[in-house]
Design a protein around this motif. Structure first.
Motif, mmCIF file in Angstrom:
data_model
loop_
_atom_site.group_PDB
_atom_site.id
_atom_site.type_symbol
_atom_site.label_atom_id
_atom_site.label_comp_id
_atom_site.label_asym_id
_atom_site.label_seq_id
_atom_site.Cartn_x
_atom_site.Cartn_y
_atom_site.Cartn_z
ATOM 1 N N ARG A 191 3.338 3.396 -4.304
ATOM 2 C CA ARG A 191 3.074 2.267 -5.198
ATOM 3 C C ARG A 191 3.836 2.382 -6.515
ATOM 4 N NH1 ARG A 191 -3.068 0.535 -5.502
ATOM 5 N NH2 ARG A 191 -1.995 -1.434 -5.939
ATOM 6 N N LEU A 244 -13.382 -0.854 -4.147
ATOM 7 C CA LEU A 244 -12.305 -1.818 -3.993
ATOM 8 C C LEU A 244 -12.463 -3.042 -4.888
ATOM 9 C CD1 LEU A 244 -11.796 -1.618 -0.127
ATOM 10 C CD2 LEU A 244 -10.274 -0.743 -1.919
ATOM 11 N N ARG A 250 -6.588 0.474 -4.129
ATOM 12 C CA ARG A 250 -6.484 0.411 -2.681
ATOM 13 C C ARG A 250 -7.115 1.651 -2.068
ATOM 14 N NH1 ARG A 250 -0.108 -1.162 -1.804
ATOM 15 N NH2 ARG A 250 -0.135 -3.218 -2.808
ATOM 16 N N HIS A 252 -7.037 4.375 1.159
ATOM 17 C CA HIS A 252 -6.177 4.952 2.194
ATOM 18 C C HIS A 252 -6.988 6.031 2.924
ATOM 19 C CE1 HIS A 252 -2.684 3.314 -0.181
ATOM 20 N NE2 HIS A 252 -3.563 3.533 -1.157
#
Length: 289
Positions: A191, A244, A250, A252
């Motif tokens: 990111r 979230l 995000r 993972h």
């Protein structure tokens, strides 16, 4: 050239680094309880002990000289047991300001790309969170990049290499360990950077042009350990929905089916306008789990 057989042995790895002129802290190889006792004395009484092979995320590690009122002999024996009563290294405790890592990619044709440094925060010898870019002076950033690139060149790397380093309170850098693979501290690169570490690995080993490693936006990750799935001995589901809901976050997950204490099950990532903001967001989300 450094072989993977050597890099997987902490004694051989540190000897190689020292032999090739890279900065490492004081250490002693230990292969018996008596050698560990002698090493602790030689290194000033405060040491971190690590098994020569295997061991990660705090496993195969012990400490001596950090518990007030503890018997030195008891601590030495405890450290030897933590090593599995087998070969390891005793490292002198240093005046640490922060821990960083630098990821280097190198293709067979000699092309090299060095990522901006990541700042790493550990809890109980396990990486808790990491952020890219690390808050370093331009001089220290340049020196860290120089060390990492020189190791990759000397190693004749083909792939990616994470160089873990200690930033000392006196401004010096010491190499801690090498990891010739994608690294936990660079999960945020997916990111934060134009090219994430996994794509870069494929480019490097296929001898393709290496991708741009410039920063798109600061990003941080927070590791999720198996403890989150366990409460009072019972399996529980973390509140992913709450985490979230934090902007820029995000989730993972690594598709590991058996959570256990200390096992990395996944991570949260967050982006922010600054590195500090990215860290604040990802830690806020983690607290909501």
């Amino acid at each position: 050239m450094l072989s993977f057989a050597v890099i997987q042995d902490r004694i051989e790895q540190k000897d190689w680094l020292r032999r090739n002129g890279f900065p490492v802290g004081e250490y002693r190889a230990v292969r018996s309880l008596d050698e560990l006792r002698d090493a602790v004395v030689a290194l000033g009484g405060r040491c971190f002990c690590k098994s020569a092979t295997g061991g990660y995320d705090g496993r195969g590690q012990g400490k001596v000289g950090f518990t007030v009122g503890a018997s030195v002999e008891d601590e030495v024996r405890g450290a030897w047991e933590a090593l599995g009563e087998r070969a390891g290294v005793a490292e002198k405790a240093v005046n640490l300001a922060k821990e960083i890592s630098v990821l280097v990619a190198r293709a067979p044709n000699g092309e090299v790309k060095v990522y901006p440094a990541a700042l790493n925060h550990h809890e109980e010898q396990i990486l808790a969170w990491s952020v890219i870019p690390a808050p370093l002076s331009s001089e220290m950033e340049a020196k860290a990049r120089e060390i990492a690139e020189a190791i990759a060149d000397t190693f004749q790397l083909e792939g990616v290499l994470a160089v873990e380093m200690f930033c000392m309170t006196d401004g010096k850098l010491l190499v801690n360990e090498l990891a010739p693979r994608p690294h936990n501290s660079y999960h945020a690169s997916v990111r934060a950077c134009v090219t994430g570490q996994f794509e870069q690995l494929v480019r490097a080993v296929c001898d393709l042009p290496l991708g741009d490693v410039g920063i798109v936006q600061p990003a941080a990750i927070a590791n999720l350990l198996g403890d989150l799935w366990l409460k009072d001995g019972q399996a529980v589901e973390p509140r992913f929905d709450a985490a979230l809901a934090v902007p820029g976050v995000r989730l993972h997950l690594y598709e590991k089916h058996r959570p256990r204490k200390g096992r990395k099950m996944g991570h949260l990532s967050a982006v922010g306008a600054t590195a500090d903001e990215a860290v604040e967001l990802v830690l806020r989300a983690k607290a909501l789990l």
